[in-house]
Design a protein around this motif. Structure first.
Motif, PDB file in Angstrom:
ATOM      1  N   LYS A 276       0.850  -1.184   0.000  1.00 11.03           N
ATOM      2  CA  LYS A 276       0.000   0.000   0.000  1.00 11.03           C
ATOM      3  C   LYS A 276       0.887   1.236   0.000  1.00 11.03           C
ATOM      4  O   LYS A 276       2.081   1.174   0.330  1.00 11.03           O
ATOM      5  N   GLU A 277       0.313   2.376  -0.367  1.00 11.42           N
ATOM      6  CA  GLU A 277       1.010   3.655  -0.269  1.00 11.42           C
ATOM      7  C   GLU A 277       0.798   4.238   1.116  1.00 11.42           C
ATOM      8  O   GLU A 277      -0.288   4.109   1.697  1.00 11.42           O
ATOM      9  N   ASP A 278       1.833   4.889   1.648  1.00 12.79           N
ATOM     10  CA  ASP A 278       1.683   5.539   2.940  1.00 12.79           C
ATOM     11  C   ASP A 278       2.516   6.810   2.967  1.00 12.79           C
ATOM     12  O   ASP A 278       3.338   7.058   2.063  1.00 12.79           O
ATOM     13  N   ASN A 279       2.291   7.631   3.992  1.00 10.01           N
ATOM     14  CA  ASN A 279       2.953   8.919   4.109  1.00 10.01           C
ATOM     15  C   ASN A 279       3.488   9.109   5.518  1.00 10.01           C
ATOM     16  O   ASN A 279       2.934   8.572   6.476  1.00 10.01           O
ATOM     17  N   GLY A 280       4.539   9.899   5.638  1.00  6.64           N
ATOM     18  CA  GLY A 280       5.049  10.239   6.960  1.00  6.64           C
ATOM     19  C   GLY A 280       6.558  10.170   7.045  1.00  6.64           C
ATOM     20  O   GLY A 280       7.209   9.444   6.287  1.00  6.64           O
ATOM     21  N   THR A 281       7.113  10.931   7.964  1.00  5.59           N
ATOM     22  CA  THR A 281       8.553  10.826   8.193  1.00  5.59           C
ATOM     23  C   THR A 281       8.893   9.456   8.749  1.00  5.59           C
ATOM     24  O   THR A 281      10.033   9.015   8.707  1.00  5.59           O
ATOM     25  N   SER A 282       7.887   8.754   9.233  1.00  7.91           N
ATOM     26  CA  SER A 282       8.064   7.371   9.665  1.00  7.91           C
ATOM     27  C   SER A 282       8.640   6.521   8.552  1.00  7.91           C
ATOM     28  O   SER A 282       9.407   5.593   8.805  1.00  7.91           O
ATOM     29  N   PHE A 283       8.232   6.807   7.317  1.00  5.90           N
ATOM     30  CA  PHE A 283       8.651   5.981   6.190  1.00  5.90           C
ATOM     31  C   PHE A 283       9.846   6.576   5.461  1.00  5.90           C
ATOM     32  O   PHE A 283      10.448   5.901   4.620  1.00  5.90           O
ATOM     33  N   ALA A 284      10.211   7.806   5.793  1.00  2.00           N
ATOM     34  CA  ALA A 284      11.476   8.355   5.304  1.00  2.00           C
ATOM     35  C   ALA A 284      12.636   7.801   6.130  1.00  2.00           C
ATOM     36  O   ALA A 284      13.725   7.533   5.609  1.00  2.00           O
ATOM     37  N   THR A 285      12.393   7.588   7.410  1.00  2.07           N
ATOM     38  CA  THR A 285      13.442   7.116   8.319  1.00  2.07           C
ATOM     39  C   THR A 285      14.062   5.796   7.873  1.00  2.07           C
ATOM     40  O   THR A 285      15.285   5.655   7.873  1.00  2.07           O
ATOM     41  N   PRO A 286      13.288   4.771   7.484  1.00  3.26           N
ATOM     42  CA  PRO A 286      13.919   3.503   7.113  1.00  3.26           C
ATOM     43  C   PRO A 286      14.775   3.577   5.859  1.00  3.26           C
ATOM     44  O   PRO A 286      15.666   2.739   5.674  1.00  3.26           O
ATOM     45  N   PHE A 287      14.538   4.559   4.979  1.00  2.52           N
ATOM     46  CA  PHE A 287      15.450   4.721   3.850  1.00  2.52           C
ATOM     47  C   PHE A 287      16.854   5.055   4.362  1.00  2.52           C
ATOM     48  O   PHE A 287      17.853   4.560   3.832  1.00  2.52           O
ATOM     49  N   VAL A 288      16.910   5.872   5.392  1.00  3.48           N
ATOM     50  CA  VAL A 288      18.202   6.240   5.967  1.00  3.48           C
ATOM     51  C   VAL A 288      18.781   5.087   6.782  1.00  3.48           C
ATOM     52  O   VAL A 288      19.973   4.782   6.710  1.00  3.48           O
ATOM     53  N   ALA A 289      17.927   4.416   7.555  1.00  3.50           N
ATOM     54  CA  ALA A 289      18.402   3.277   8.348  1.00  3.50           C
ATOM     55  C   ALA A 289      18.919   2.164   7.438  1.00  3.50           C
ATOM     56  O   ALA A 289      19.948   1.528   7.732  1.00  3.50           O
ATOM     57  N   GLY A 290      18.226   1.915   6.330  1.00  2.55           N
ATOM     58  CA  GLY A 290      18.681   0.898   5.382  1.00  2.55           C
ATOM     59  C   GLY A 290      20.013   1.267   4.755  1.00  2.55           C
ATOM     60  O   GLY A 290      20.895   0.403   4.565  1.00  2.55           O
ATOM     61  N   THR A 291      20.183   2.546   4.432  1.00  7.86           N
ATOM     62  CA  THR A 291      21.459   2.997   3.874  1.00  7.86           C
ATOM     63  C   THR A 291      22.579   2.867   4.905  1.00  7.86           C
ATOM     64  O   THR A 291      23.710   2.491   4.570  1.00  7.86           O
ATOM     65  N   ALA A 292      22.267   3.165   6.162  1.00 11.09           N
ATOM     66  CA  ALA A 292      23.262   2.987   7.225  1.00 11.09           C
ATOM     67  C   ALA A 292      23.718   1.534   7.303  1.00 11.09           C
ATOM     68  O   ALA A 292      24.897   1.237   7.519  1.00 11.09           O
ATOM     69  N   ALA A 293      22.783   0.598   7.104  1.00 11.24           N
ATOM     70  CA  ALA A 293      23.135  -0.821   7.113  1.00 11.24           C
ATOM     71  C   ALA A 293      24.069  -1.160   5.961  1.00 11.24           C
ATOM     72  O   ALA A 293      25.016  -1.942   6.120  1.00 11.24           O
ATOM     73  N   LEU A 294      23.828  -0.580   4.790  1.00  9.89           N
ATOM     74  CA  LEU A 294      24.710  -0.810   3.651  1.00  9.89           C
ATOM     75  C   LEU A 294      26.118  -0.299   3.932  1.00  9.89           C
ATOM     76  O   LEU A 294      27.119  -0.951   3.600  1.00  9.89           O
ATOM     77  N   ILE A 295      26.192   0.874   4.561  1.00  8.73           N
ATOM     78  CA  ILE A 295      27.501   1.435   4.899  1.00  8.73           C
ATOM     79  C   ILE A 295      28.212   0.537   5.909  1.00  8.73           C
ATOM     80  O   ILE A 295      29.424   0.288   5.789  1.00  8.73           O
ATOM     81  N   ARG A 296      27.479   0.050   6.903  1.00  9.24           N
ATOM     82  CA  ARG A 296      28.100  -0.790   7.935  1.00  9.24           C
ATOM     83  C   ARG A 296      28.654  -2.078   7.334  1.00  9.24           C
ATOM     84  O   ARG A 296      29.636  -2.629   7.836  1.00  9.24           O
ATOM     85  N   GLN A 297      28.027  -2.559   6.269  1.00 14.62           N
ATOM     86  CA  GLN A 297      28.582  -3.730   5.598  1.00 14.62           C
ATOM     87  C   GLN A 297      29.788  -3.360   4.731  1.00 14.62           C
ATOM     88  O   GLN A 297      30.828  -4.021   4.778  1.00 14.62           O
TER      89      GLN A 297
END
Length: 410
Positions: A276-297
């Protein structure tokens, strides 16, 4: 560290299903669809069929061209804790990515029940695996998600309902995630009152070298109150932008915003199946958290602060100049992983690093040298031929006139 933005404080993103603030007022970042549009989850009150899978590639994935990231980093060997409404582990794209976590609402459960679809959506942006016939996938599809359930709050027709834990339990959940292997913590939940226990939990996570990413909040139109724990030092604060890169109207502004990411009409997975489509900074946050995981690897030698520095230093320019709205700019996962000139990878000021010999460059230099030498030989030979030709053109006629006798007095 001077100044909130430069110091690389990890700042969060707004949530859709959030723990309510300590002070009166909603902490839900964005309204959820009516209950009938959500799905039936075992143990939950909501009814209705699960949404169907979406075949089209969502706009955020097109922007980030995830196929370029896959050969570099996938988040393997990295654990991201999603402290939220739980993460459903039955969705086909999440089934193999979810660890056994903890449930603070229903003690004894493992965090994999999600009655409001929020935590599942957050986790899917990070870790959803590819699926045939489905365009949607996560940034770091080999990450392990540690689910921590602290809320099932929801908004229906403008009214909040549902259970949630208090700030003390929320703080405890952060410490639990740290102690149980989290390398990155995604906090798409905000409180709107400072609290010593919550601040101490964030400091505990940072001291243990955990990257903490938090939502900036969705109450810009409701007075833009300070969001916690995002406003604490060390938390990476994330605001929301739309497909055009414009900051979302709901996205809160302030010095706690370190960067922005897609948070408007983003596609997410729902419990059991579908999207589904959703809105909120709630869903912007995991884009950054996911990128942080890529960097940590990809850069395993970097500490949490250096990961945050890379995230901020490699953003794309924002269309607006309001740093309270956009922070340093728009998240760019590819640059965050590959950029060798980011602050965390620059040589130390004590001296220049030893020159690295590139075999290809050596070969190119040798080829240039041979080419130059050949050119000199050709030029020299051409010059000699020209001189000889000149001598022949002048000397031969004169010699013929003198019948080849040396010149002398008559």
């Amino acid at each position: 560290m001077p100044g909130r933005r430069i110091r690389l404080t990890l700042v969060g993103v707004v949530i859709a299903v959030a723990v309510p603030p300590i002070a009166p007022g909603p902490a839900v970042a964005a309204p959820l669809p009516p209950a009938a549009a959500r799905l039936a989850v075992p143990g939950c009150d909501d009814t209705g069929p699960p949404p169907k899978p979406v075949t089209a590639v969502p706009w955020a994935q097109k922007r980030y061209a995830l196929e370029r990231l896959a050969p570099l980093a996938t988040g393997a060997q990295v654990t991201v804790a999603v402290i939220d409404s739980g993460v459903d582990d039955t969705h086909p794209q999440l089934r193999s990515r979810i660890l056994s976590g903890r449930d603070y609402l229903d003690p004894g459960l493992d965090g994999t029940r999600d009655c409001v679809s929020h935590g599942t959506g957050v986790a899917s942006i990070i870790a959803a695996t590819s699926s045939r016939g489905v365009g949607f996938r996560g940034l770091a599809p080999q990450v392990k998600i540690l689910p921590v359930r602290v809320s099932e709050q929801k908004v229906i027709e403008g009214k909040e309902s549902g259970r949630y834990v208090g700030v003390a339990k929320f703080a405890e959940s952060i410490r639990w995630a740290v102690d149980n292997g989290a390398d990155v913590i995604n906090l798409s939940i905000v409180f709107y009152k400072d609290n010593a226990l919550l601040k101490s939990a964030i400091e505990y996570a940072l001291d243990k070298d955990v990257v903490v990413v938090g939502a900036a909040g969705n109450q810009n139109a409701e007075g833009n109150p300070t969001p916690y724990p995002t406003a604490y030092e060390g938390v990476i604060g994330v605001g929301s932008v739309d497909e055009a890169g414009q900051v979302s109207a709901f996205s809160q502004r302030g010095p706690w915003v370190d960067l922005v990411a897609p948070g408007a009409k983003v596609l997410v997975a729902t419990p059991e199946q579908g999207h589904k489509e959703d809105n909120g900074t709630s869903f912007a946050t995991p884009f950054v958290a996911g990128t942080a995981a890529l960097i940590r690897q990809y850069w395993p030698d970097l500490n949490a602060r250096q990961v945050a520095q890379r995230l901020v230093a490699t953003t794309d320019p924002a269309p607006g100049t309001d740093r309270d709205a956009y922070g340093a700019g728009i998240l760019n996962p590819y640059r965050a992983v590959t950029e060798t000139a980011a602050p965390a990878r620059q040589p130390a000021a004590a001296g220049l690093p030893p020159r690295q010999i590139d075999p290809e460059e050596v070969a190119r230099a040798e080829r240039r040298s041979v080419t130059q030498e050949r050119a000199l030989w050709v030029a020299g030979l051409a010059g000699a031929v020209a001189v000889i030709a000149l001598l022949l053109a002048v000397v031969l006629p004169r010699g013929a006139r003198r019948r080849w006798r040396p010149a002398g007095p008559v």
